[in-house]
Design an enzyme around this catalytic site. Structure first.
Site, PDB file in Angstrom:
ATOM      1  N   GLU A  11      -9.277  -2.080   5.663  1.00  0.00           N
ATOM      2  CA  GLU A  11      -7.892  -1.727   6.777  1.00  0.00           C
ATOM      3  C   GLU A  11      -8.525  -2.004   8.232  1.00  0.00           C
ATOM      4  O   GLU A  11      -7.951  -2.781   9.263  1.00  0.00           O
ATOM      5  CB  GLU A  11      -6.791  -0.305   6.287  1.00  0.00           C
ATOM      6  CG  GLU A  11      -5.556  -0.852   6.759  1.00  0.00           C
ATOM      7  CD  GLU A  11      -4.632  -0.229   6.615  1.00  0.00           C
ATOM      8  OE1 GLU A  11      -5.118   0.500   6.157  1.00  0.00           O
ATOM      9  OE2 GLU A  11      -3.348   0.030   7.255  1.00  0.00           O
ATOM     10  N   GLU A  65      -6.617   9.074  17.378  1.00  0.00           N
ATOM     11  CA  GLU A  65      -7.382  10.471  17.207  1.00  0.00           C
ATOM     12  C   GLU A  65      -8.298  10.488  15.836  1.00  0.00           C
ATOM     13  O   GLU A  65      -9.997  11.195  15.444  1.00  0.00           O
ATOM     14  CB  GLU A  65      -6.535  11.207  17.144  1.00  0.00           C
ATOM     15  CG  GLU A  65      -5.516  11.787  18.599  1.00  0.00           C
ATOM     16  CD  GLU A  65      -4.824  10.933  18.699  1.00  0.00           C
ATOM     17  OE1 GLU A  65      -3.932   9.925  17.563  1.00  0.00           O
ATOM     18  OE2 GLU A  65      -4.318  11.139  19.758  1.00  0.00           O
ATOM     19  N   SER A 102       1.092   6.644   2.337  1.00  0.00           N
ATOM     20  CA  SER A 102       1.402   7.879   3.073  1.00  0.00           C
ATOM     21  C   SER A 102       2.454   8.049   2.680  1.00  0.00           C
ATOM     22  O   SER A 102       3.376   7.487   1.620  1.00  0.00           O
ATOM     23  CB  SER A 102       1.643   7.315   5.214  1.00  0.00           C
ATOM     24  OG  SER A 102       0.709   6.343   4.761  1.00  0.00           O
ATOM     25  N   GLN A 131       0.802  -1.242   0.457  1.00  0.00           N
ATOM     26  CA  GLN A 131       0.220  -0.069   0.225  1.00  0.00           C
ATOM     27  C   GLN A 131       0.996   0.986   0.304  1.00  0.00           C
ATOM     28  O   GLN A 131       1.930   1.367   0.783  1.00  0.00           O
ATOM     29  CB  GLN A 131      -0.771  -0.015   1.212  1.00  0.00           C
ATOM     30  CG  GLN A 131      -1.430   1.432   1.160  1.00  0.00           C
ATOM     31  CD  GLN A 131      -2.266   0.964   3.053  1.00  0.00           C
ATOM     32  OE1 GLN A 131      -2.319   0.249   3.703  1.00  0.00           O
ATOM     33  NE2 GLN A 131      -3.687   1.868   2.822  1.00  0.00           N
TER      34      GLN A 131
HETATM   35  C1  LIG Z   1       2.707  -0.761  11.599  1.00  0.00           C
HETATM   36  C2  LIG Z   1       2.335   0.722  10.451  1.00  0.00           C
HETATM   37  C3  LIG Z   1       2.565   0.152   9.253  1.00  0.00           C
HETATM   38  C4  LIG Z   1       1.957   1.225   8.276  1.00  0.00           C
HETATM   39  N1  LIG Z   1       2.046   0.073   6.658  1.00  0.00           N
HETATM   40  C5  LIG Z   1       1.695   1.537   6.214  1.00  0.00           C
HETATM   41  C6  LIG Z   1       1.738   1.034   4.726  1.00  0.00           C
HETATM   42  O1  LIG Z   1       1.638  -0.268   4.519  1.00  0.00           O
HETATM   43  N2  LIG Z   1       1.123   1.769   3.723  1.00  0.00           N
HETATM   44  C7  LIG Z   1       1.335   2.800   4.088  1.00  0.00           C
HETATM   45  O2  LIG Z   1       0.931   4.108   3.079  1.00  0.00           O
HETATM   46  N3  LIG Z   1       1.043   3.908   5.064  1.00  0.00           N
HETATM   47  C8  LIG Z   1       1.374   2.665   6.346  1.00  0.00           C
HETATM   48  N4  LIG Z   1       1.456   3.036   7.524  1.00  0.00           N
HETATM   49  C9  LIG Z   1       1.184   4.740   7.710  1.00  0.00           C
HETATM   50  C10 LIG Z   1       0.302   5.618   8.544  1.00  0.00           C
HETATM   51  O3  LIG Z   1      -0.675   4.573   7.886  1.00  0.00           O
HETATM   52  C11 LIG Z   1       0.391   6.377   9.076  1.00  0.00           C
HETATM   53  O4  LIG Z   1       1.512   6.761  10.269  1.00  0.00           O
HETATM   54  C12 LIG Z   1      -0.619   6.864   9.673  1.00  0.00           C
HETATM   55  O5  LIG Z   1      -1.740   7.351   9.376  1.00  0.00           O
HETATM   56  C13 LIG Z   1      -0.129   8.382  10.580  1.00  0.00           C
HETATM   57  O6  LIG Z   1      -0.097   9.306  10.087  1.00  0.00           O
HETATM   58  P1  LIG Z   1       1.750   9.874  10.317  1.00  0.00           P
HETATM   59  O7  LIG Z   1       2.421   9.046  10.850  1.00  0.00           O
HETATM   60  O8  LIG Z   1       1.660  10.826   8.903  1.00  0.00           O
HETATM   61  O9  LIG Z   1       1.156  11.723  11.443  1.00  0.00           O
HETATM   62  P2  LIG Z   1       0.459  12.371  11.050  1.00  0.00           P
HETATM   63  O10 LIG Z   1      -0.483  12.420  10.656  1.00  0.00           O
HETATM   64  O11 LIG Z   1       2.126  13.610  11.186  1.00  0.00           O
HETATM   65  O12 LIG Z   1       0.103  12.267  13.123  1.00  0.00           O
HETATM   66  C14 LIG Z   1       1.079  12.815  14.208  1.00  0.00           C
HETATM   67  C15 LIG Z   1      -0.049  13.065  15.591  1.00  0.00           C
HETATM   68  O13 LIG Z   1      -1.120  14.193  15.246  1.00  0.00           O
HETATM   69  C16 LIG Z   1      -2.437  13.284  15.366  1.00  0.00           C
HETATM   70  N5  LIG Z   1      -3.307  13.771  14.622  1.00  0.00           N
HETATM   71  C17 LIG Z   1      -3.108  14.618  12.972  1.00  0.00           C
HETATM   72  N6  LIG Z   1      -4.801  14.843  12.918  1.00  0.00           N
HETATM   73  C18 LIG Z   1      -4.961  15.037  13.494  1.00  0.00           C
HETATM   74  C19 LIG Z   1      -6.544  14.875  13.189  1.00  0.00           C
HETATM   75  N7  LIG Z   1      -7.338  16.017  12.588  1.00  0.00           N
HETATM   76  N8  LIG Z   1      -7.292  15.342  14.980  1.00  0.00           N
HETATM   77  C20 LIG Z   1      -6.772  14.940  15.742  1.00  0.00           C
HETATM   78  N9  LIG Z   1      -5.320  14.622  16.020  1.00  0.00           N
HETATM   79  C21 LIG Z   1      -4.423  14.708  14.988  1.00  0.00           C
HETATM   80  C22 LIG Z   1      -2.262  11.890  14.645  1.00  0.00           C
HETATM   81  O14 LIG Z   1      -3.131  11.444  15.521  1.00  0.00           O
HETATM   82  C23 LIG Z   1      -1.021  11.382  15.620  1.00  0.00           C
HETATM   83  O15 LIG Z   1      -1.181  11.880  17.264  1.00  0.00           O
HETATM   84  C24 LIG Z   1       1.452   2.137   8.645  1.00  0.00           C
HETATM   85  C25 LIG Z   1       1.918   2.580  10.016  1.00  0.00           C
HETATM   86  C26 LIG Z   1       2.271   1.368  10.719  1.00  0.00           C
HETATM   87  C27 LIG Z   1       2.777   2.356  12.312  1.00  0.00           C
END
Ligand SMILES: Cc1cc2nc3c(=O)[nH]c(=O)nc-3n(C[C@H](O)[C@H](O)[C@H](O)COP(=O)(O)OP(=O)(O)OC[C@H]3O[C@@H](n4cnc5c(N)ncnc54)[C@H](O)[C@@H]3O)c2cc1C
Length: 413
Positions: free
Chosen positions: A226, A382, A111, A108
């Site tokens: 998912e 969140e 991100s 996938q």
């Molecule tokens: C084990 C694992 C597997 C994964 N596998 C994949 C994959 O195969 N493909 C892929 O594309 N991605 C993958 N991901 C990525 C995952 O989808 C993202 O890490 C996730 O969506 C969060 O995005 P971010 O890490 O950019 O955090 P951010 O979006 O930067 O968030 C940082 C913090 O801010 C908070 N926050 C952000 N926006 C808001 C809001 N509007 N309201 C309240 N709080 C908010 C969040 O809750 C979090 O605590 C994976 C992640 C993990 C941990």
């Protein structure tokens, strides 16, 4: 939808497996038989390799195939149901069958470094050049990208459309010079996800899921699956008749285990807390008993929520808030289980690996550094609360002053 009772279905599959299972087949040849007969995913439409059966039939058929000593079908993952739902037919035609035979492995590519929770803020760009799309950008946290053949890729195809409307959902061939995959090492020492750099990467013009510019709704379909998916279980090959199919299935499971072996730990291992307390001699401690009871109760309640969701799906009800609620419950259970294990083990819980003092042979240390991933992957806690609040409870949506603006302008506000 076809109707049948569970007993009739079991009889039918058992008879079919007796006739059709041959351990000397290759794994792909066996899976082709499953697909051909409609048993790989019997709840899928007959036109697309299924049997039009209700959702509960998938688990029943899977169980009967295993009882026959045969290798069960490969899970259809996130790409399968998304492509099935969103089409178009040319995409279903090209990709569903090799997905079900396990010949093509998917990852996938959603991100990006600055687009995780705010996924629609993605900036990877695809431009049409003759019969191909040319893609430039960067993806991150992409599970299994290092061994995938194909990627579910979201890219912006129209910078003049509003944020959610200029996105297209592509199928990206991973094995090409424009795709560079770099593994990321996690704090639990595993390396199951990656950064993916796309430099002039090429996609055939028709390798689109849904429609050009309508990728957001296809992406929502993947994300809904998912959330419902939860943690991926280990493949169980106990009792399968020996032969090439089993050997190949073992090799496939070993490859998958490299990626997913820590997933049970990320869920907190609530199943181990009572035994852990007993074996550590802490079962008489009033505080520990309380925490163990809380963990077991929360875990059971979460299972019932999941069972209710499964039952609703089996009767054909559309997905509701149970996906987000179930995912939040899993995060709570994981944190509670980690807290309980820590109360039992104390400071020894920090000892990792095969140190003779490591609780649960080092598994506890892995639990403690893996549990945070449970509440991030597939949308953070969140974000799940926002979904429940806005879509189920009807609370006001988060204000967006850039709504409706071309993304080219909105992005810089
Ligand atoms: C084990 C694992 C597997 C994964 N596998 C994949 C994959 O195969 N493909 C892929 O594309 N991605 C993958 N991901 C990525 C995952 O989808 C993202 O890490 C996730 O969506 C969060 O995005 P971010 O890490 O950019 O955090 P951010 O979006 O930067 O968030 C940082 C913090 O801010 C908070 N926050 C952000 N926006 C808001 C809001 N509007 N309201 C309240 N709080 C908010 C969040 O809750 C979090 O605590 C994976 C992640 C993990 C941990």
């Amino acid at each position: 939808m076809a109707t049948t009772t569970e007993a009739d279905l079991r009889d039918e599959v058992r008879a079919w497996a007796r006739e059709s299972w041959d351990p000397s087949l290759s794994l792909v040849a066996w899976r082709e038989r499953l697909v051909e007969a409609g048993w790989a995913v019997p709840s899928w439409p007959a036109r697309w390799y299924g049997r039009d059966l209700p959702a509960w039939a998938d688990a029943v058929v899977h169980d009967e195939i295993r009882r026959a000593g045969a290798v069960a079908s490969v899970p259809s993952g996130l790409a399968g149901p998304t492509i099935l739902e969103q089409g178009p037919d040319a995409t279903r035609e090209r990709f569903l069958r090799p997905l079900l035979t396990g010949e093509e492995v998917w990852c996938q590519l959603f991100s990006e470094p600055a687009a995780g929770s705010d996924l629609a803020g993605l900036t990877t760009t695809a431009v049409l050049d003759g019969d191909e799309w040319v893609v430039n950008g960067q993806k991150v946290w992409n599970t299994s990208a290092h061994h995938a053949d194909l990627g579910m890729l979201l890219a912006r195809t129209d910078w003049d459309a509003p944020k959610h409307q200029g996105i297209t959902y592509f199928v990206l061939p991973m094995h090409q010079p424009g795709v560079e995959v770099r593994p990321l090492r996690q704090m639990n020492h595993h390396a199951s996800f990656n950064e993916v750099f796309l430099t002039e990467a090429r996609i055939p013009r028709g390798w689109v899921v849904g429609e050009v510019g309508q990728g957001w709704s296809a992406a929502l379909a993947t994300l809904a699956h998912e959330r419902r998916f939860g943690a991926i279980g280990q493949t169980n090959l106990d009792g399968v008749d020996p032969g090439p199919a089993l050997d190949e299935a073992r090799a496939e499971a070993a490859e998958s285990a490299k990626v997913y072996s820590w997933y049970p730990q990320r869920a907190g291992r609530a199943d181990l807390v009572a035994d852990h307390a007993r074996s550590a001699g802490a079962a008489d401690d009033a505080h520990v008993r309380q925490e163990v009871a809380r963990t077991v109760a929360m875990n059971r309640a979460a299972r019932w929520t999941a069972d209710r969701a499964t039952a609703a799906r089996a009767t054909g009800q559309p997905p509701g808030p149970e996906g987000s609620i179930g995912k939040l419950a899993l995060s709570d259970v994981a944190r509670q289980a980690a807290r309980t294990h820590s109360a039992v083990a104390g400071a020894h819980g920090m000892l990792a690996g095969d140190d003779p003092h490591s609780p649960l042979d080092g598994v506890l240390a892995e639990i403690l550094v893996s549990v945070p991933a449970q509440s991030i992957a597939g949308g953070t806690d969140e974000i799940q609360r926002n979904i429940v609040g806005e879509r189920s409870l009807g609370l006001p949506r988060e204000p967006d002053p850039t709504k409706g603006l071309p993304y080219r302008d909105a992005r810089n506000r």
